[in-house]
Design a protein around this motif. Structure first.
Motif, PDB file in Angstrom:
ATOM      1  N   PHE A  38       0.835  -1.206   0.000  1.00  0.00           N
ATOM      2  CA  PHE A  38       0.000   0.000   0.000  1.00  0.00           C
ATOM      3  C   PHE A  38       0.868   1.254   0.000  1.00  0.00           C
ATOM      4  O   PHE A  38       0.585   2.226  -0.720  1.00  0.00           O
ATOM      5  CB  PHE A  38      -0.930  -0.015   1.219  1.00  0.00           C
ATOM      6  N   VAL A  39       1.932   1.232   0.797  1.00  0.00           N
ATOM      7  CA  VAL A  39       2.848   2.379   0.827  1.00  0.00           C
ATOM      8  C   VAL A  39       3.499   2.565  -0.547  1.00  0.00           C
ATOM      9  O   VAL A  39       3.608   3.697  -1.058  1.00  0.00           O
ATOM     10  CB  VAL A  39       3.912   2.180   1.918  1.00  0.00           C
ATOM     11  N   MET A  40       3.930   1.457  -1.164  1.00  0.00           N
ATOM     12  CA  MET A  40       4.533   1.549  -2.496  1.00  0.00           C
ATOM     13  C   MET A  40       3.526   2.077  -3.516  1.00  0.00           C
ATOM     14  O   MET A  40       3.879   2.852  -4.413  1.00  0.00           O
ATOM     15  CB  MET A  40       5.055   0.172  -2.919  1.00  0.00           C
ATOM     16  N   TRP A  41       2.278   1.673  -3.388  1.00  0.00           N
ATOM     17  CA  TRP A  41       1.237   2.148  -4.297  1.00  0.00           C
ATOM     18  C   TRP A  41       1.020   3.648  -4.137  1.00  0.00           C
ATOM     19  O   TRP A  41       0.826   4.368  -5.128  1.00  0.00           O
ATOM     20  CB  TRP A  41      -0.050   1.382  -4.030  1.00  0.00           C
ATOM     21  N   LEU A  42       1.062   4.127  -2.892  1.00  0.00           N
ATOM     22  CA  LEU A  42       0.910   5.563  -2.658  1.00  0.00           C
ATOM     23  C   LEU A  42       2.083   6.339  -3.263  1.00  0.00           C
ATOM     24  O   LEU A  42       1.904   7.427  -3.818  1.00  0.00           O
ATOM     25  CB  LEU A  42       0.820   5.845  -1.151  1.00  0.00           C
ATOM     26  N   VAL A  43       3.290   5.772  -3.146  1.00  0.00           N
ATOM     27  CA  VAL A  43       4.462   6.436  -3.723  1.00  0.00           C
ATOM     28  C   VAL A  43       4.318   6.547  -5.236  1.00  0.00           C
ATOM     29  O   VAL A  43       4.699   7.562  -5.846  1.00  0.00           O
ATOM     30  CB  VAL A  43       5.743   5.663  -3.356  1.00  0.00           C
ATOM     31  N   ALA A  44       3.754   5.509  -5.848  1.00  0.00           N
ATOM     32  CA  ALA A  44       3.601   5.484  -7.307  1.00  0.00           C
ATOM     33  C   ALA A  44       2.224   5.950  -7.755  1.00  0.00           C
ATOM     34  O   ALA A  44       1.797   5.636  -8.878  1.00  0.00           O
ATOM     35  CB  ALA A  44       3.858   4.070  -7.819  1.00  0.00           C
ATOM     36  N   VAL A  45       1.508   6.709  -6.919  1.00  0.00           N
ATOM     37  CA  VAL A  45       0.128   7.100  -7.234  1.00  0.00           C
ATOM     38  C   VAL A  45       0.063   7.965  -8.483  1.00  0.00           C
ATOM     39  O   VAL A  45      -0.961   8.015  -9.173  1.00  0.00           O
ATOM     40  CB  VAL A  45      -0.503   7.831  -6.022  1.00  0.00           C
ATOM     41  N   ALA A  46       1.155   8.658  -8.809  1.00  0.00           N
ATOM     42  CA  ALA A  46       1.152   9.512 -10.007  1.00  0.00           C
ATOM     43  C   ALA A  46       0.987   8.685 -11.284  1.00  0.00           C
ATOM     44  O   ALA A  46       0.567   9.206 -12.314  1.00  0.00           O
ATOM     45  CB  ALA A  46       2.446  10.318 -10.065  1.00  0.00           C
ATOM     46  N   LYS A  47       1.318   7.387 -11.220  1.00  0.00           N
ATOM     47  CA  LYS A  47       1.185   6.532 -12.401  1.00  0.00           C
ATOM     48  C   LYS A  47      -0.238   6.010 -12.570  1.00  0.00           C
ATOM     49  O   LYS A  47      -0.513   5.256 -13.502  1.00  0.00           O
ATOM     50  CB  LYS A  47       2.162   5.358 -12.304  1.00  0.00           C
ATOM     51  N   MET A  48      -1.138   6.391 -11.636  1.00  0.00           N
ATOM     52  CA  MET A  48      -2.553   6.020 -11.724  1.00  0.00           C
ATOM     53  C   MET A  48      -2.739   4.504 -11.828  1.00  0.00           C
ATOM     54  O   MET A  48      -3.499   3.990 -12.651  1.00  0.00           O
ATOM     55  CB  MET A  48      -3.202   6.711 -12.926  1.00  0.00           C
ATOM     56  N   LEU A  49      -2.016   3.767 -10.983  1.00  0.00           N
ATOM     57  CA  LEU A  49      -2.145   2.316 -10.976  1.00  0.00           C
ATOM     58  C   LEU A  49      -3.454   1.911 -10.312  1.00  0.00           C
ATOM     59  O   LEU A  49      -3.879   2.532  -9.327  1.00  0.00           O
ATOM     60  CB  LEU A  49      -0.969   1.679 -10.225  1.00  0.00           C
ATOM     61  N   PRO A  50      -4.103   0.848 -10.784  1.00  0.00           N
ATOM     62  CA  PRO A  50      -5.354   0.415 -10.145  1.00  0.00           C
ATOM     63  C   PRO A  50      -5.092  -0.128  -8.746  1.00  0.00           C
ATOM     64  O   PRO A  50      -3.985  -0.599  -8.441  1.00  0.00           O
ATOM     65  CB  PRO A  50      -5.863  -0.680 -11.079  1.00  0.00           C
ATOM     66  N   ILE A  51      -6.108  -0.087  -7.902  1.00  0.00           N
ATOM     67  CA  ILE A  51      -5.938  -0.530  -6.511  1.00  0.00           C
ATOM     68  C   ILE A  51      -5.683  -2.034  -6.437  1.00  0.00           C
ATOM     69  O   ILE A  51      -5.137  -2.541  -5.445  1.00  0.00           O
ATOM     70  CB  ILE A  51      -7.177  -0.136  -5.685  1.00  0.00           C
ATOM     71  N   SER A  52      -6.035  -2.773  -7.498  1.00  0.00           N
ATOM     72  CA  SER A  52      -5.746  -4.213  -7.526  1.00  0.00           C
ATOM     73  C   SER A  52      -4.249  -4.488  -7.568  1.00  0.00           C
ATOM     74  O   SER A  52      -3.817  -5.625  -7.355  1.00  0.00           O
ATOM     75  CB  SER A  52      -6.420  -4.857  -8.744  1.00  0.00           C
ATOM     76  N   THR A  53      -3.460  -3.445  -7.825  1.00  0.00           N
ATOM     77  CA  THR A  53      -2.003  -3.605  -7.814  1.00  0.00           C
ATOM     78  C   THR A  53      -1.500  -3.964  -6.425  1.00  0.00           C
ATOM     79  O   THR A  53      -0.488  -4.675  -6.291  1.00  0.00           O
ATOM     80  CB  THR A  53      -1.329  -2.297  -8.277  1.00  0.00           C
ATOM     81  N   ILE A  54      -2.206  -3.500  -5.386  1.00  0.00           N
ATOM     82  CA  ILE A  54      -1.734  -3.713  -4.009  1.00  0.00           C
ATOM     83  C   ILE A  54      -1.659  -5.206  -3.672  1.00  0.00           C
ATOM     84  O   ILE A  54      -0.598  -5.696  -3.267  1.00  0.00           O
ATOM     85  CB  ILE A  54      -2.628  -2.955  -3.010  1.00  0.00           C
ATOM     86  N   PRO A  55      -2.761  -5.985  -3.808  1.00  0.00           N
ATOM     87  CA  PRO A  55      -2.626  -7.425  -3.492  1.00  0.00           C
ATOM     88  C   PRO A  55      -1.677  -8.156  -4.433  1.00  0.00           C
ATOM     89  O   PRO A  55      -1.040  -9.129  -4.036  1.00  0.00           O
ATOM     90  CB  PRO A  55      -4.070  -7.952  -3.627  1.00  0.00           C
ATOM     91  N   ASP A  56      -1.587  -7.682  -5.702  1.00  0.00           N
ATOM     92  CA  ASP A  56      -0.657  -8.321  -6.642  1.00  0.00           C
ATOM     93  C   ASP A  56       0.774  -8.134  -6.172  1.00  0.00           C
ATOM     94  O   ASP A  56       1.566  -9.096  -6.151  1.00  0.00           O
ATOM     95  CB  ASP A  56      -0.852  -7.726  -8.034  1.00  0.00           C
ATOM     96  N   TRP A  57       1.136  -6.903  -5.798  1.00  0.00           N
ATOM     97  CA  TRP A  57       2.486  -6.649  -5.289  1.00  0.00           C
ATOM     98  C   TRP A  57       2.734  -7.402  -3.989  1.00  0.00           C
ATOM     99  O   TRP A  57       3.839  -7.905  -3.760  1.00  0.00           O
ATOM    100  CB  TRP A  57       2.681  -5.151  -5.075  1.00  0.00           C
ATOM    101  N   ALA A  58       1.716  -7.458  -3.122  1.00  0.00           N
ATOM    102  CA  ALA A  58       1.881  -8.161  -1.842  1.00  0.00           C
ATOM    103  C   ALA A  58       2.162  -9.645  -2.074  1.00  0.00           C
ATOM    104  O   ALA A  58       3.024 -10.239  -1.415  1.00  0.00           O
ATOM    105  CB  ALA A  58       0.631  -7.984  -0.982  1.00  0.00           C
ATOM    106  N   THR A  59       1.437 -10.242  -3.019  1.00  0.00           N
ATOM    107  CA  THR A  59       1.639 -11.665  -3.321  1.00  0.00           C
ATOM    108  C   THR A  59       3.031 -11.920  -3.872  1.00  0.00           C
ATOM    109  O   THR A  59       3.745 -12.830  -3.432  1.00  0.00           O
ATOM    110  CB  THR A  59       0.588 -12.142  -4.338  1.00  0.00           C
ATOM    111  N   ARG A  60       3.440 -11.096  -4.832  1.00  0.00           N
ATOM    112  CA  ARG A  60       4.749 -11.283  -5.447  1.00  0.00           C
ATOM    113  C   ARG A  60       5.876 -11.002  -4.450  1.00  0.00           C
ATOM    114  O   ARG A  60       6.897 -11.687  -4.440  1.00  0.00           O
ATOM    115  CB  ARG A  60       4.884 -10.389  -6.676  1.00  0.00           C
ATOM    116  N   GLY A  61       5.677  -9.991  -3.610  1.00  0.00           N
ATOM    117  CA  GLY A  61       6.689  -9.685  -2.602  1.00  0.00           C
ATOM    118  C   GLY A  61       6.836 -10.809  -1.596  1.00  0.00           C
ATOM    119  O   GLY A  61       7.954 -11.138  -1.173  1.00  0.00           O
ATOM    120  N   ALA A  62       5.690 -11.406  -1.192  1.00  0.00           N
ATOM    121  CA  ALA A  62       5.747 -12.525  -0.246  1.00  0.00           C
ATOM    122  C   ALA A  62       6.467 -13.717  -0.860  1.00  0.00           C
ATOM    123  O   ALA A  62       7.288 -14.368  -0.208  1.00  0.00           O
ATOM    124  CB  ALA A  62       4.330 -12.915   0.172  1.00  0.00           C
ATOM    125  N   LEU A  63       6.184 -14.011  -2.122  1.00  0.00           N
ATOM    126  CA  LEU A  63       6.858 -15.121  -2.791  1.00  0.00           C
ATOM    127  C   LEU A  63       8.348 -14.843  -2.950  1.00  0.00           C
ATOM    128  O   LEU A  63       9.176 -15.752  -2.839  1.00  0.00           O
ATOM    129  CB  LEU A  63       6.212 -15.377  -4.154  1.00  0.00           C
TER     130      LEU A  63
END
Length: 395
Positions: A38-63
């Motif tokens: 979520f923090v990374m998504w806020l940092v990259a908010v200027a790129k207008m990424l969808p909120i579904s990016t948060i669980p995707d990044w969390a999953t990949r980061g955990a793996l």
């Protein structure tokens, strides 16, 4: 109660306790991964990424923390963020420590109870990891499987101390009670040795920063926004902090590091070729610097001081703790190599077998020197203590 029901209860209860401990570990880890994403998504908010990016990044980061590759376009991250891997290992170790069987469990059933609790703990976390692998489509590699076994099985097994009582009893029967007690009482000494190694790595890095600060500063100043770059690079490097520690200590031992492609660097050889704009890489001298091998004394002294000034560091405890420390470092070596980008950066970090050899040098040398210091200190104290005359002692 019927015998069948009692047997089922004896089987299900430890398994359920382990699964409950695994659920607590997962809750902490999942919330942490989502919060960081979520923090990374806020940092990259200027790129207008969808909120579904948060669980995707969390999953990949955990793996990635469990050692599985993270692929994005032509970018490959197969070098685990070792600080996150360390957090996972610590949480699994603590969960295992809480699941240690108490004294009320009969000795004959102790090993079975420990194995059932370990199974419940590891299996509950493994199921979630497998689901994450299927959802994300991340590749399953041999390194990823080995790293997951270390985090999911060996870390909690060390916390539970599976087989420690049986090994201690074997030592009592075949060797002596001192060796048996050392098997059960050396954990605190192991943690002190590992902390001492981390302190030694920071000392080596402080010397490197002092000698190459201008080079690291030039790397940061090359970015269009140096202040933001310094913060961002600092956070990224923090995620790989244990890898940086391992690289610094390996370099001063004289073994080479992989810096991408065919580029290797060591204190004896230096290196040639361009490196990515990362401050940690800029700390490595381009030319040979054999004087840097003198810094190998830092981890040796750190280990020696722990042994020399620990009251519990008897010969038996020190040897057993040294062996356990070496095993931990040998397993950890698998987390310090991999890729951090496209092209040549798909081979970066320490060379595992060389890190294992370096660990043997630190542990054997440090524990040996520490025991020698302890013996000399005890000899000096005993020889400097005034002896009472026989006539006085007889009164």
């Amino acid at each position: 109660m019927p015998k069948t029901s009692q047997s089922l209860n004896d089987f299900a209860r430890p398994l359920g306790l382990g699964a409950l401990a695994g659920a607590r570990v997962l809750l902490i880890f999942i919330l942490s991964a989502l919060g960081l994403s979520f923090v990374m998504w806020l940092v990259a908010v200027a790129k207008m990424l969808p909120i579904s990016t948060i669980p995707d990044w969390a999953t990949r980061g955990a793996l990635a923390a469990f050692g599985f590759p993270f692929e994005q376009a032509d970018f490959v991250l197969s070098l685990p963020p070792s600080l996150l891997s360390l957090v996972v290992a610590w949480q699994m170790y603590r969960a295992g420590k809480k699941l240690r069987a108490d004294d009320r469990v009969p000795s004959d059933d102790l090993l079975k109870t420990q194995l059932l609790r370990l199974t419940g703990l590891s299996l509950s976390v493994l199921i979630v990891i497998v689901v994450a692998l299927v959802i994300s489509g991340a590749p399953v590699t041999g390194f990823g499987i080995c790293r997951s076994i270390i985090l999911l099985l060996l870390a909690p097994a060390w916390g539970i101390r599976i087989g420690a009582e049986h090994l201690a009893r074997w030592c009592d029967d075949r060797m002596s009670f001192a060796w048996g007690d050392a098997v059960e009482d050396s954990l605190k000494l192991v943690s002190r040795l590992l902390i001492a190694l981390v302190v030694a790595a920071h000392v080596v890095l402080a010397v490197a920063v002092w000698g190459s600060f201008s080079s690291a500063a030039e790397v940061v100043s090359a970015y269009s926004a140096p202040v933001i770059a310094a913060v961002g690079l600092g956070i990224v490097q923090l995620m790989f902090a244990p890898t940086v520690w391992a690289g610094a200590l390996t370099w001063v031992t004289g073994f080479p590091l992989r810096l991408g492609g065919d580029i290797h660097a060591s204190a004896m050889s230096g290196f040639e070729g361009p490196l990515p704009a990362i401050p940690s890489f800029a700390l490595i001298p381009h030319i040979s610097f054999p004087e840097g091998i003198a810094l190998v004394a830092v981890p040796l002294i750190a280990f020696a001081l722990v042994i020399a000034f620990s009251e519990s560091a008897t010969l038996h405890n020190a040897v057993v703790a040294g062996v356990q420390t070496f095993i931990v470092l040998a397993l950890a070596s698998l987390f310090f190599c991999g890729g951090i980008g496209p092209g040549g950066l798909q081979t970066t970090g320490v060379i595992p077998w060389m890190f294992v050899v370096a660990s043997a040098i630190w542990v054997a040398g440090g524990v040996g020197i520490g025991l020698g210091m302890k013996k000399l200190r005890d000899f000096y104290v005993s020889s400097s203590t005034p002896q009472k005359p026989d006539s006085e002692s007889a009164r």
